[in-house]
Design a protein around this motif. Structure first.
Motif, mmCIF file in Angstrom:
data_model
loop_
_atom_site.group_PDB
_atom_site.id
_atom_site.type_symbol
_atom_site.label_atom_id
_atom_site.label_comp_id
_atom_site.label_asym_id
_atom_site.label_seq_id
_atom_site.Cartn_x
_atom_site.Cartn_y
_atom_site.Cartn_z
ATOM 1 N N GLY A 130 0.841 -1.194 0.000
ATOM 2 C CA GLY A 130 0.000 0.000 0.000
ATOM 3 C C GLY A 130 0.874 1.241 0.000
ATOM 4 N N CYS A 159 0.886 5.420 1.564
ATOM 5 C CA CYS A 159 0.291 6.477 2.386
ATOM 6 C C CYS A 159 0.626 7.841 1.795
ATOM 7 N N SER A 176 -4.949 4.737 5.353
ATOM 8 C CA SER A 176 -5.256 4.606 3.930
ATOM 9 C C SER A 176 -4.284 3.659 3.233
ATOM 10 N N GLU A 228 -4.804 0.132 4.452
ATOM 11 C CA GLU A 228 -6.045 -0.406 3.901
ATOM 12 C C GLU A 228 -5.856 -0.859 2.461
ATOM 13 N N ILE A 229 -5.124 -0.078 1.677
ATOM 14 C CA ILE A 229 -4.818 -0.472 0.302
ATOM 15 C C ILE A 229 -4.084 -1.811 0.290
ATOM 16 N N GLY A 234 -8.591 5.257 1.896
ATOM 17 C CA GLY A 234 -8.335 3.993 1.229
ATOM 18 C C GLY A 234 -9.354 3.691 0.153
ATOM 19 N N GLU A 260 -0.258 4.078 -4.986
ATOM 20 C CA GLU A 260 -1.501 4.858 -4.960
ATOM 21 C C GLU A 260 -2.108 4.911 -6.355
#
Length: 411
Positions: free
Chosen positions: A38, A40, A95, A98-99, A289, A317
């Motif tokens: 993920g 951030c 976020s 969560e990804i 997220g 992202e």
């Protein structure tokens, strides 16, 4: 399957550094050995402090929990410290984590994330980019030179882009919104005129401002740009007064866009209810997220509003944005760094494809990307500055304003 371990990579992209001074990636590993990546996008504190926040959020609210329990973990984080309100730093930490959970879930089921969000309604994702200087150009001159920027727009058109973004309107200051200098308005009009001449009706103009104007200043500038019919007027006022977007919208005949600095459905919902903005630009590494952004998209449908996921970060992202974009019916377009960005693509071993103005959603499990940990470790960020920064000096009405677009690569 439970979340067990966390690793953090703080990566400095090599010059010219498009996408910010550094990117923060997180890697989660489950008890049965499945990993997820993920990113951030939260830069309110320095990278060391942010990494500590990420670690605390994971250990306090996520470790030992199933990655399926995204709603439960979000509520824990959103309510942490007895708050139950948006917090860009804490929600930004969550976020990226969560990804990574979605990446794990897709891998566990051998399906792309977009398939878990309702399926792929968009086979291709319309793409736009900022206009950037070429390696052999003087970057400081490029940001204030309409002819050079128009040449870059023409190149983007030849590459296949149908929309380009630019931001010639003045300094990004820490102060409250200001009136633009008349020279900034003149430059902005010249940019729109030259870029419109370069692309004709084959590409949309996306005019950015990064929230530096007060309400009457935003109206003055916006009205001056109307003859060139930009598709959007991005963040014309600071994001901390959502009501004033409605006032700008009443006086300017250009659609307003905003959202890169907003977080969670609470802020986006308030924006929609007020009625001034119909183009939302969540940055998934800050907004909460993938699942929170999917909720924002669903809310936006009710208001006949569209999403254009924001990207000024790294490729993870970007991957999250693409999976969201593939699954929502009210997609306008998604941002890229040029046609994907050389270092961006290298970090994910070219596992996202850009073709003739469109991003092709990955078909592999999870995010469908192959994150190169060795390359990430080879480019550590060792500085102390923030991902992006604003100047303290006010707008210069006497000598004009020159500014550096994007983020410089020095520490």
């Amino acid at each position: 399957m439970r979340l067990a371990d966390l690793q953090i990579f703080t990566v400095a992209p090599p010059a010219p550094g498009w996408g910010g001074r550094y990117w923060t990636f997180v890697k989660l590993t489950t008890t049965d050995g499945i990993t997820g990546i993920g990113e951030c996008y939260a830069s309110t504190v320095g990278p060391k402090a942010m990494n500590a926040v990420i670690g605390d959020v994971f250990e306090r609210h996520m470790q030992g929990t199933s990655p399926e329990d995204i709603e439960l973990m979000f509520r824990r984080v959103y309510s942490s410290g007895f708050t139950q309100r948006p917090d860009p730093t804490v929600i930004g930490a969550f976020s990226g984590l969560e990804i990574a959970c979605w990446d794990i879930l897709g891998k566990a089921r051998n399906r792309p994330v977009w398939a878990l969000l309702g399926g792929k309604i968009n086979q291709r994702i319309r793409s736009y980019t900022y206009l950037y200087p070429a390696p052999d150009q003087d970057a400081s001159e490029f940001w204030v030179n309409a002819d050079m920027t128009a040449e870059a727009a023409a190149l983007c058109l030849r590459q296949g882009f149908t929309a380009v973004k630019f931001d010639p309107a003045g300094p990004y200051t820490i102060r409250t919104g200001h009136q633009p200098a008349m020279s900034d308005i003149t430059r902005s009009v010249a940019f729109c005129a030259r870029i419109r001449e370069a692309v004709g009706d084959k590409a949309d103009l996306l005019f950015g401002t990064h929230g530096q104007f007060n309400t009457p200043g935003a109206i003055r500038l916006g009205q001056a740009l109307e003859p060139y019919s930009p598709l959007w007027y991005e963040e014309p006022i600071p994001p901390d007064n959502l009501h004033e977007f409605t006032e700008v919208a009443r006086h300017v005949r250009i659609p307003l866009a905003t959202g890169e600095r907003l977080t969670t459905k609470a802020e986006f919902g308030a924006l929609l209810r007020l009625g001034g903005v119909r183009i939302l630009q969540p940055a998934l590494g800050r907004a909460g997220g993938i699942w929170e952004a999917r909720k924002i998209a669903a809310m936006a449908e009710v208001f006949n509003a569209e999403l254009a996921p924001h990207l000024y970060a790294g490729p993870v992202e970007w991957a999250a944005n693409v999976h969201l974009a593939a699954s929502i019916p009210n997609l306008l377009m998604a941002e890229t760094i040029q046609t994907g960005g050389a270092f961006h693509l290298a970090l994910i071993r070219h596992t996202i494809q850009w073709e003739d103005g469109y991003i092709l959603p990955p078909e592999g499990p999870g995010l469908g990307i192959d994150f190169d940990e060795d390359l990430a470790r080879a480019h550590p960020y060792t500085g102390t500055r923030l991902h992006l920064e604003m100047q303290e000096a006010p707008c210069d009405y006497r000598r004009g304003n020159r500014f550096e677009g994007g983020a410089p690569s020095e520490t």
